[in-house]
Design a protein around this motif. Structure first.
Motif, PDB file in Angstrom:
ATOM      1  N   GLY A   6       0.804  -1.213   0.000  1.00  0.00           N
ATOM      2  CA  GLY A   6       0.000   0.000   0.000  1.00  0.00           C
ATOM      3  C   GLY A   6       0.836   1.260   0.000  1.00  0.00           C
ATOM      4  O   GLY A   6       0.423   2.278   0.523  1.00  0.00           O
ATOM      5  N   HIS A  73      -8.701  -2.368  -1.674  1.00  0.00           N
ATOM      6  CA  HIS A  73      -8.270  -1.438  -0.633  1.00  0.00           C
ATOM      7  C   HIS A  73      -6.812  -1.030  -0.848  1.00  0.00           C
ATOM      8  O   HIS A  73      -6.467   0.151  -0.706  1.00  0.00           O
ATOM      9  CB  HIS A  73      -8.449  -2.070   0.749  1.00  0.00           C
ATOM     10  CG  HIS A  73      -7.898  -1.231   1.858  1.00  0.00           C
ATOM     11  ND1 HIS A  73      -8.518  -0.090   2.298  1.00  0.00           N
ATOM     12  CD2 HIS A  73      -6.778  -1.368   2.596  1.00  0.00           C
ATOM     13  CE1 HIS A  73      -7.798   0.452   3.258  1.00  0.00           C
ATOM     14  NE2 HIS A  73      -6.732  -0.300   3.470  1.00  0.00           N
ATOM     15  N   GLN A  74      -5.968  -1.975  -1.218  1.00  0.00           N
ATOM     16  CA  GLN A  74      -4.554  -1.666  -1.472  1.00  0.00           C
ATOM     17  C   GLN A  74      -4.403  -0.666  -2.615  1.00  0.00           C
ATOM     18  O   GLN A  74      -3.602   0.267  -2.524  1.00  0.00           O
ATOM     19  CB  GLN A  74      -3.776  -2.947  -1.800  1.00  0.00           C
ATOM     20  CG  GLN A  74      -3.525  -3.843  -0.616  1.00  0.00           C
ATOM     21  CD  GLN A  74      -2.719  -5.060  -1.022  1.00  0.00           C
ATOM     22  OE1 GLN A  74      -1.740  -4.935  -1.755  1.00  0.00           O
ATOM     23  NE2 GLN A  74      -3.125  -6.227  -0.556  1.00  0.00           N
ATOM     24  N   THR A  77      -5.569   2.781  -1.506  1.00  0.00           N
ATOM     25  CA  THR A  77      -4.559   3.358  -0.607  1.00  0.00           C
ATOM     26  C   THR A  77      -3.351   3.834  -1.394  1.00  0.00           C
ATOM     27  O   THR A  77      -2.812   4.922  -1.138  1.00  0.00           O
ATOM     28  CB  THR A  77      -4.144   2.316   0.448  1.00  0.00           C
ATOM     29  OG1 THR A  77      -5.302   1.932   1.191  1.00  0.00           O
ATOM     30  CG2 THR A  77      -3.088   2.866   1.398  1.00  0.00           C
ATOM     31  N   THR A  78      -2.935   3.048  -2.368  1.00  0.00           N
ATOM     32  CA  THR A  78      -1.790   3.418  -3.208  1.00  0.00           C
ATOM     33  C   THR A  78      -2.088   4.680  -4.009  1.00  0.00           C
ATOM     34  O   THR A  78      -1.256   5.586  -4.089  1.00  0.00           O
ATOM     35  CB  THR A  78      -1.405   2.260  -4.144  1.00  0.00           C
ATOM     36  OG1 THR A  78      -1.014   1.135  -3.339  1.00  0.00           O
ATOM     37  CG2 THR A  78      -0.272   2.636  -5.080  1.00  0.00           C
ATOM     38  N   VAL A 119     -11.847   8.108  -0.651  1.00  0.00           N
ATOM     39  CA  VAL A 119     -10.422   8.027  -0.305  1.00  0.00           C
ATOM     40  C   VAL A 119      -9.663   9.274  -0.745  1.00  0.00           C
ATOM     41  O   VAL A 119      -8.679   9.666  -0.113  1.00  0.00           O
ATOM     42  CB  VAL A 119      -9.785   6.727  -0.853  1.00  0.00           C
ATOM     43  CG1 VAL A 119      -9.505   6.806  -2.332  1.00  0.00           C
ATOM     44  CG2 VAL A 119      -8.504   6.400  -0.103  1.00  0.00           C
TER      45      VAL A 119
END
Length: 141
Positions: A6, A73-74, A77-78, A119
């Motif tokens: 991430g 999710h990764q 986040t990235t 996000v």
């Protein structure tokens, strides 16, 4: 840095991740969506200096992350970690552009856009303006 944990990629790669993940969110990357991603990367100033020969590699790297446990999710986040705040609206706009490309937005794509908006902290009014502009550009007779 290793994206599997991430961390970050380049801002241009993060923008590509947003477009590719949107396209793959409904498990069906259409030819129109893939062409739109290629057109965006080739023509928009934000991708100036990006080696378009790397597009497939970046898209595959993104796909590999998405396929992992908690991959969505990764990727989110990235994307958030890799983009300066001033490019958050750009990332959202590019994802919307890809969603609109095939003239029909699936529920999974809408859900991804909602997650991306959250996000990246894109406010509702800005998101609505971006979405309305895309609808206007892709309207048919």
């Amino acid at each position: 840095m290793d994206t599997a944990t991430g961390s970050t990629v380049t801002p241009q790669e993060a923008l590509i991740y947003a477009m590719v993940t949107l396209s793959a969110s409904d498990r069906q990357m259409t030819d129109r969506e893939l062409r739109k991603i290629g057109d965006i990367v080739r023509t928009l100033p934000i991708f100036g200096g990006f080696d378009t020969d790397r597009l497939v590699h970046v898209a595959e790297a993104c796909g590999a992350i998405v396929a992992e446990d908690d991959g969505l999710h990764q990727v989110l986040t990235t994307i958030a970690a890799s983009l300066p705040k001033r490019l958050h609206e750009t990332a959202y706009a590019l994802a919307v552009e890809v969603a609109a490309a095939d003239l029909h937005v699936e529920q999974e794509e809408l859900r991804f856009l909602e997650l991306l908006r959250d996000v990246l902290d894109v406010d509702a009014l800005t998101a609505a303006a971006i979405e309305r502009a895309a609808r206007a550009r892709y309207r048919t007779l």
